[in-house]
Enzyme design. Structure first.
Site, mmCIF file in Angstrom:
data_model
loop_
_atom_site.group_PDB
_atom_site.id
_atom_site.type_symbol
_atom_site.label_atom_id
_atom_site.label_comp_id
_atom_site.label_asym_id
_atom_site.label_seq_id
_atom_site.Cartn_x
_atom_site.Cartn_y
_atom_site.Cartn_z
ATOM 1 N N CYS A 21 33.883 39.517 41.742
ATOM 2 C CA CYS A 21 35.128 39.685 40.984
ATOM 3 C C CYS A 21 35.584 41.142 40.934
ATOM 4 O O CYS A 21 36.648 41.438 40.405
ATOM 5 C CB CYS A 21 34.955 39.165 39.564
ATOM 6 S SG CYS A 21 34.302 37.498 39.506
ATOM 7 N N HIS A 73 42.720 34.649 37.104
ATOM 8 C CA HIS A 73 41.666 35.437 37.750
ATOM 9 C C HIS A 73 41.467 35.028 39.215
ATOM 10 O O HIS A 73 40.491 34.379 39.563
ATOM 11 C CB HIS A 73 40.366 35.270 36.940
ATOM 12 C CG HIS A 73 39.206 36.047 37.451
ATOM 13 N ND1 HIS A 73 39.332 37.244 38.124
ATOM 14 C CD2 HIS A 73 37.871 35.797 37.398
ATOM 15 C CE1 HIS A 73 38.119 37.696 38.454
ATOM 16 N NE2 HIS A 73 37.217 36.830 38.040
#
Ligand SMILES: [Zn+2]
Lengths: 150, 391
Positions: B85, B335
């Site tokens: 991420c 996200h």
């Protein structure tokens, strides 16, 4: 070094979670134990064991057995997981007496969801953890269960 | 080292570009859309870009080149970053370093991801490639990411008395901010009861405390001071970006704090001569409410163990001490893994330039982005970056 029995008789539809991380009991009186690695130079303990030390220049790691008992440091009830895992299940992080910095993630079995608590005394067990649906095998690994006082 | 500036920032709306929720778009189309927005925002020609850097987690090889080719950017050095991420901010750090060190004068930094249907590889193939035999804890848990963040919440509650209501309030705050952000996946406020009563995923984390699966892209144009002044009167300076990786036993036996967040933020504060008290806004890696909670403390926005109290008192809201996740954060904005780290800087650049409309943090001068990702050694993230931006 205690004797480490690395072999267990598996059924046709079973497989091991990993080789060399569980000391399976060789007699009914024995308890299963996790096999960690300890650096011969600095004494640092790692589970799963490392090939070279992460804390010093040491390159020789010997097998040691962790205590069969520990304390539940943190837990959650997993209600959604990848296929092959039974839910809900309790997932915990266990601390063993050998090293306060060692955090061992493990499922907590034989415990009602409402009975789990931080600090609970637990002991290592061997159990079926999940089904590897690529190989269609049941995976045998370690978990912990509450210590029951008789 | 030369100073590095952002002169243009753009992004797509985050969401599911699967043809059902939003019109179908490929990762390359999303990436190009973000790049064009950033280049137009800067008012600079695409022909001026000397190098391109892209963070990504889902595309086949050479994502960067395939994003930029259709918009006339090719034949220049192009770099692709995967770092969980944190891929986007690691691409940014790489680009930032090349400009700071004098290698290039103008560069394009992209973050792009598509998880609703990654091109070239079906999601199922990807999922099946990961689970067994690679990471012991993943195999033991079956839901490693979510479960770990739930364990962190449990440890924090046990050690500091943090409540599940305080955790849930983080989601309420971020979704309230997201409702003011036209680029957010979720643009709807939720109540505390809705958060607490949503489906339990991993106790104490309910569905509305977990970030969604998202597609989207973000891009920034970065350059030297000389060039920045040719294009804008509002260049956003990036004085420093730090990167740190979690290490085995780095948590020192406690799950209620991330030492790698502490290391990365301390290095960034020291390098910039800026302290947490100087920050007007912070974009944190709130993939789960518990991660935002520990980030407050590890970034030193509040004392260790007091994150819950600060939330109760609204100190991270608009009008509070420091606005955290004004964009809505990962919880509301969405996200798309590799895009997140770049999108955080898009929001901060827009905020510092005063271009955020309803969610504008009044008079914002200093911002910080915190982006963490993946699994490295032990339980800490594999990569974490802290980026400081000023105007
Ligand atoms: Zn050593």
């Amino acid at each position: 070094m205690d004797k480490i029995t690395k072999n267990i008789q598996l059924e046709e539809d079973q497989m091991l979670l990993r080789e060399g991380i569980i000391n399976f009991p060789s007699s009914p009186g024995e308890k299963p134990q996790l096999i960690a690695g300890q650096c011969e130079a600095c004494g640092d303990i790692a589970f799963p064991k490392k090939i070279w030390c992460g804390k010093c220049d040491g390159k020789v790691m010997k097998d040691i057995l962790l205590s069969n008992r520990g304390k539940l440091y943190a837990y959650t009830v997993v209600r959604q997981a990848v296929p092959g895992y039974e839910v809900p299940n309790i997932l915990g992080v266990v601390k063993v007496p050998e090293d306060d910095e060692l955090l061992i993630m493990a499922q907590i079995r034989e415990c009602d969801l409402k009975d789990v608590f931080n600090g609970m005394e637990v002991e290592t067990i061997i159990t079926e953890l999940y089904t590897d649906f690529l190989r269609n095998k049941k995976v045998i690994g370690y978990a912990f269960k509450p210590v029951t006082v008789n | 080292m030369r100073d590095v500036y952002i002169i243009g920032a753009g992004m797509t709306r985050f969401g599911l570009y699967d043809g059902r929720h939003l019109p179908y778009k490929t990762i390359y189309e999303l990436g190009a859309e973000a790049c064009m927005a950033a280049l137009d925002h800067a008012g600079i020609s695409h022909r001026k870009i000397e190098a391109a850097f892209c963070g990504n987690g889902s595309a086949p090889p050479n994502c960067c080149q395939n994003i930029t080719a259709p918009i006339g950017i090719s034949g220049i050095p192009a770099f692709n970053h995967e770092n969980g991420c944190a891929a986007g901010s690691c691409a940014l750090k790489h680009g930032w370093e090349t400009i700071a060190n004098g290698m290039y004068d103008v560069a394009l930094v992209i973050g792009a991801d598509k998880w609703s249907r990654p091109p070239g590889m079906s999601q199922m193939t990807k999922l099946l490639a990961v689970p067994y035999g690679m990471n012991l804890n993943q195999d033991v848990a079956g839901a490693f990411g979510t479960a770990l963040l739930a364990l962190i919440a449990n440890a924090h509650m046990n050690e500091y008395g943090t409540t599940k209501e305080q955790l849930a309030k983080i989601s309420v705050k971020n979704k309230r901010n997201g409702a003011m952000n036209p680029y957010a996946q979720f643009q709807k406020e939720v109540t505390l009861e809705e958060v607490l009563n949503s489906r339990m995923i991993s106790d104490p984390l309910t569905l509305l405390q977990c970030c969604p699966q998202s597609d989207g892209a973000a891009a920034v144009v970065i350059c030297t001071g000389d060039i920045a002044r040719q294009y804008t009167t509002k260049p956003v300076k990036i004085p420093f970006i730090t990167e740190s990786a979690g290490k085995y036993k780095g948590m020192e036996g406690s799950l209620s704090q991330f030492k790698c967040f502490q290391r990365a933020s301390k290095m960034a504060y020291e390098a910039c001569g800026i302290g947490p008290e100087d920050l007007d806004l912070v974009e944190v890696h709130d993939d789960f409410t518990s991660l935002e909670l520990v980030a407050y403390e590890d970034l030193n926005l509040c004392p260790q163990g007091e994150g819950g109290r600060f939330i109760d008192e609204g100190l991270f809201d608009f009008g509070g001490k420091c606005v955290v996740s004004p964009s809505g954060g990962l919880l509301a904005k969405g996200h798309p893994i590799g895009a997140t780290g770049v999108a955080q800087l898009v929001e901060i650049a827009w905020q510092l330039r005063g271009e955020c409309g309803k969610r504008q943090v009044e008079g914002a001068k200093v911002g910080l982005a915190h982006n963490g990702g993946g699994v490295g050694d032990g339980y800490e993230p594999g990569a974490v970056t802290v980026t400081i931006a000023t105007i």
